[in-house]
Design a protein around this motif. Structure first.
Motif, PDB file in Angstrom:
ATOM      1  N   PRO A 121      -0.633   6.091  -3.728  1.00  0.00           N
ATOM      2  CA  PRO A 121      -0.718   4.711  -4.240  1.00  0.00           C
ATOM      3  C   PRO A 121       0.624   4.003  -4.365  1.00  0.00           C
ATOM      4  O   PRO A 121       0.695   2.792  -4.216  1.00  0.00           O
ATOM      5  CB  PRO A 121      -1.361   4.876  -5.613  1.00  0.00           C
ATOM      6  N   THR A 122       1.693   4.746  -4.645  1.00  0.00           N
ATOM      7  CA  THR A 122       2.965   4.067  -4.908  1.00  0.00           C
ATOM      8  C   THR A 122       3.957   4.230  -3.769  1.00  0.00           C
ATOM      9  O   THR A 122       5.124   3.898  -3.923  1.00  0.00           O
ATOM     10  CB  THR A 122       3.607   4.626  -6.200  1.00  0.00           C
ATOM     11  N   ALA A 123       3.515   4.760  -2.649  1.00  0.00           N
ATOM     12  CA  ALA A 123       4.452   5.003  -1.554  1.00  0.00           C
ATOM     13  C   ALA A 123       3.956   4.359  -0.266  1.00  0.00           C
ATOM     14  O   ALA A 123       2.770   4.074  -0.112  1.00  0.00           O
ATOM     15  CB  ALA A 123       4.628   6.507  -1.346  1.00  0.00           C
ATOM     16  N   LEU A 124       4.890   4.175   0.662  1.00  0.00           N
ATOM     17  CA  LEU A 124       4.530   3.373   1.830  1.00  0.00           C
ATOM     18  C   LEU A 124       3.641   4.102   2.824  1.00  0.00           C
ATOM     19  O   LEU A 124       3.650   5.337   2.910  1.00  0.00           O
ATOM     20  CB  LEU A 124       5.791   2.888   2.554  1.00  0.00           C
ATOM     21  N   GLY A 125       2.916   3.314   3.555  1.00  0.00           N
ATOM     22  CA  GLY A 125       2.184   3.754   4.724  1.00  0.00           C
ATOM     23  C   GLY A 125       2.095   2.566   5.663  1.00  0.00           C
ATOM     24  O   GLY A 125       2.310   1.425   5.251  1.00  0.00           O
ATOM     25  N   GLN A 126       1.819   2.845   6.934  1.00  0.00           N
ATOM     26  CA  GLN A 126       1.556   1.757   7.894  1.00  0.00           C
ATOM     27  C   GLN A 126       0.275   2.107   8.642  1.00  0.00           C
ATOM     28  O   GLN A 126       0.153   1.865   9.828  1.00  0.00           O
ATOM     29  CB  GLN A 126       2.733   1.615   8.881  1.00  0.00           C
ATOM     30  N   SER A 127      -0.640   2.700   7.900  1.00  0.00           N
ATOM     31  CA  SER A 127      -1.792   3.306   8.565  1.00  0.00           C
ATOM     32  C   SER A 127      -3.064   2.461   8.490  1.00  0.00           C
ATOM     33  O   SER A 127      -4.152   2.947   8.776  1.00  0.00           O
ATOM     34  CB  SER A 127      -2.049   4.697   7.973  1.00  0.00           C
ATOM     35  N   ASP A 128      -2.923   1.191   8.125  1.00  0.00           N
ATOM     36  CA  ASP A 128      -4.114   0.320   8.070  1.00  0.00           C
ATOM     37  C   ASP A 128      -4.168  -0.651   9.237  1.00  0.00           C
ATOM     38  O   ASP A 128      -4.953  -1.596   9.218  1.00  0.00           O
ATOM     39  CB  ASP A 128      -4.137  -0.482   6.768  1.00  0.00           C
ATOM     40  N   ILE A 129      -3.327  -0.433  10.242  1.00  0.00           N
ATOM     41  CA  ILE A 129      -3.260  -1.464  11.287  1.00  0.00           C
ATOM     42  C   ILE A 129      -4.499  -1.436  12.174  1.00  0.00           C
ATOM     43  O   ILE A 129      -4.955  -2.465  12.641  1.00  0.00           O
ATOM     44  CB  ILE A 129      -1.956  -1.372  12.106  1.00  0.00           C
ATOM     45  N   MET A 130      -5.051  -0.245  12.377  1.00  0.00           N
ATOM     46  CA  MET A 130      -6.294  -0.196  13.161  1.00  0.00           C
ATOM     47  C   MET A 130      -7.491  -0.605  12.298  1.00  0.00           C
ATOM     48  O   MET A 130      -8.477  -1.123  12.802  1.00  0.00           O
ATOM     49  CB  MET A 130      -6.497   1.204  13.743  1.00  0.00           C
TER      50      MET A 130
END
Lengths: 381, 274
Positions: A121-130
């Motif tokens: 919850p408090t850390a980055l991701g870029q995994s919602d692009i799809m």
């Protein structure tokens, strides 16, 4: 007085604050949300600022409700926004599809965190692009903007509202947690540098109005509720009057028209930045915080005499396909760093189609990709 | 003079898609008579629905109408009302739509006390999807997904809405159209969140599986179980067990949500120092 003699107003904001402030400038007067990390600061700012300008802020009972509320407000003519993060974005997909179907302008911010599920919850991701591209059922047009620097977050937020209004469609702003929470200098544009687009209202009298009338093009003029133009809207396949239909030819042509709103206007929607591209041999394709790291890596590589360069999409969907196809034909290799397990890679791989090798850098532990990690890959390509 | 319903209907959209004998028509007419009596301007009315047979109603009404996603009508309605607090907002929903998939939105709309009228057409079944049991199907009744009789305890929607904070709660039934109209009109006039639950007949899906397949027979069956709220007050819980209490169940005055937000706007605006 010419602008050159004026000083720009400068702010020191986080990415989330920048989105909230830019939304107000874009004309947003209605926000509904639900608490979720790491996007909540957008709601914090707007709960304070919207009523100051006569706007409305609603904290709803869940993410689904927040999405429904902004669509309702959009139908009355307001410019509207909601903000969320991964799990909330999943919940909103149902009504995002509805907004696409009834062609209601709205802006949806997703401050991406690590996933899947509750993830990080408090850390980055870029995994919602799809998920942004395909998350709701059925075919529908998608516009998703991925600014990486806060000056850009500001201007791209305004552009998101403009695109939503112009094309009558939901527009996503996808930033990752790092961009949402970092603080940096924001140089505000002058008022006359800001373009504001409002949806086209009907020019015909109410008795002749149809909410999906394509006489003027693929984006039909849109009347406001309570303006004397009484009309119906439904999530079912519908005719130009907005009423349900199962006529196969009409369902086909209307679904195709929805897609055409974006597909026929790619270069009004697509923005990207190219860095050190003229003589590029090793190309990095990245967005968001990964692109910020890549910019440092490329500068370092150049200082070592390596011909590295970057292609950075600001519009992720629709993807700048033509440019990447062309670049693939003239580089030695491509590196795709991203905070997921290879989502942008799929798109690049499809476009490159074997013309050059592609290396992936994928991190999903909640820590950003560092410049050194990208530089190391550039050096060994 | 009796109301010419055409005044409020999209006449080119009829015939409607409901089964012959469906109770929704009685409810729609009671709504339109209420609107006529209250002299609401069609341009000032938004009518919103979710999914189901009942939720097809707005398509036939000549107003600002919206047919949304399953269970979510109240969320769209909340956005519309907050954006334009001076307009009339009516939501029409079925028992499954409002209290199963939309249950969360229902209780929170009651809690906020936002000024709108919710009409719940309760026919104790999912009609459109083929007769599955709903949160209001009585225990023992048969449904497409309860072939051996439902074991799920049903909601009392009136009690639920009252407990959640609705400031006007009434229950009527399709066997008594004139009292139903009074209850709907009362809800529309009421400032705050008003709920009118209407016991209705789905002879096609509920009746057919429960030996009540004739619409008149099913409406009579519902009517026979009803008891007025004043009469019910004289009976014991045991005597009321199989009864449906109808009438005005609850009414109170409490600050309405858009009014409360207007206070927020006033406070926030006053804070701006030029």
């Amino acid at each position: 007085m010419p602008n050159s003699t004026l000083k720009r107003r400068v702010k020191f904001w986080t990415g989330n604050e920048t989105i909230a402030e830019a939304a107000l400038v874009a004309g947003c007067r209605f926000f509904a949300g639900y608490p979720i990390t790491p996007s909540s600061e957008i709601a914090h700012v707007l709960s304070q600022r919207l009523p100051m300008v006569g706007g409305k802020f609603l904290q709803m009972e869940d993410e689904i409700a927040a999405m429904g509320a902004i669509i309702g407000a959009s139908l009355t003519g307001d410019k509207v926004m909601t903000a969320t993060s991964g799990p909330g974005f999943s919940l909103k997909q149902e009504n995002i599809g509805f907004a696409a179907m009834i062609e209601a302008p709205c802006v949806v911010v997703n401050v991406m965190r690590g996933g899947p599920s509750t993830g990080l919850p408090t850390a980055l991701g870029q995994s919602d692009i799809m998920q942004a591209r395909w998350g709701t059922h059925g075919d529908r047009p998608v516009i998703a903007l991925v600014p990486a620097y806060l000056d850009e977050v500001y201007t791209e937020t305004i552009r998101a509202f403009n695109l939503a209004e112009k094309y009558r469609t939901p527009v996503f702003i996808l930033i990752d947690e790092v961009i949402g929470h970092l603080s940096e200098r924001v140089d505000l544009p002058f008022d006359d540098e800001i373009e504001i687009i409002n949806r086209t209202r009907p020019s015909v009298p109410p008795e002749d109005f149809k909410p999906f009338d394509t006489t003027w093009g693929d984006v039909p003029p849109m009347a406001d509720y309570f303006s004397g133009y009484r009309f119906h809207m439904t999530g079912l396949n519908h005719d130009s009057g907005g009423f349900p239909t199962t006529d196969p030819a009409l369902c086909q042509s209307e679904n195709e028209r929805l897609m055409r709103k974006v597909d026929a206007n790619l270069y009004d929607i697509i923005r990207f930045e190219q860095t050190s591209i003229d003589d590029v041999e090793i190309l990095v394709i990245a967005f968001g915080s990964s692109a910020r790291a890549a910019a440092v890596a490329i500068a370092d590589a150049r200082s070592k005499g390596i011909k590295a360069g970057m292609f950075r999409p600001l519009t992720l969907w629709p993807f700048p396909e033509k440019e990447v196809r062309e670049l693939a034909g003239r580089v030695k290799g491509i590196i795709v760093p991203e905070a997921n397990l290879g989502q942008l890679f799929y798109e690049i791989d499809r476009l490159v189609a074997g013309k050059c090798p592609i290396k992936r850098i994928n991190k999903v532990g909640g820590v950003p990709i560092y410049p050194g990690e990208i530089l190391a890959q550039i050096e060994v390509f | 003079m009796p109301l010419k319903y055409e005044k409020y209907l999209r006449v080119n959209k009829v015939p409607n898609m409901w089964c012959p004998g469906c109770g929704i028509g009685i409810i729609l007419k009671a709504m339109l008579r209420s609107i006529e009596t209250l002299e609401w301007d069609k341009n000032e009315i938004a009518m919103i629905s979710g999914i189901g047979c009942t939720s097809r109603t707005p398509g036939y009404v000549d107003a600002n109408t919206l047919h949304t996603t399953h269970g979510r009508a109240l969320t769209f309605a909340t956005g519309i009302k907050m954006a334009r607090p001076d307009k009339h907002v009516v939501v029409i929903s079925g028992d499954g739509d409002s209290s199963a998939i939309g249950g969360n939105h229902l209780i929170h709309s009651c809690r906020r006390n936002i000024d709108m009228t919710l009409i719940i057409v309760n026919n104790n079944i999912y009609g459109m999807t083929g007769g599955q049991f709903s949160p209001t199907t009585p225990i023992g009744s048969r449904a497409a997904t309860a072939p051996w009789g439902s074991i799920d305890p049903p909601f009392d929607l009136g009690m639920l809405c009252k407990a959640a904070g609705a400031t006007y709660v009434a229950r009527g039934h399709v066997g008594a159209a004139a009292p139903l109209e009074r209850l709907i009109r009362g809800g529309m006039k009421h400032k705050g969140f008003s709920v009118i639950e209407v016991m209705s007949n789905c002879h096609t899906q509920f009746g057919r599986r429960n030996r009540l397949s004739d619409p008149v027979q099913l409406i009579d069956h519902i009517a026979a179980k009803t008891i007025n709220v004043r009469e019910a007050a004289k009976l014991s819980p045991e005597e009321l067990k199989e009864k449906i209490i109808v009438g005005l169940l609850h009414e109170e005055q409490r600050e309405e949500y858009c009014d409360a937000y207007a206070r927020v706007i006033a406070k926030a605006s006053a804070s701006i120092i030029n």
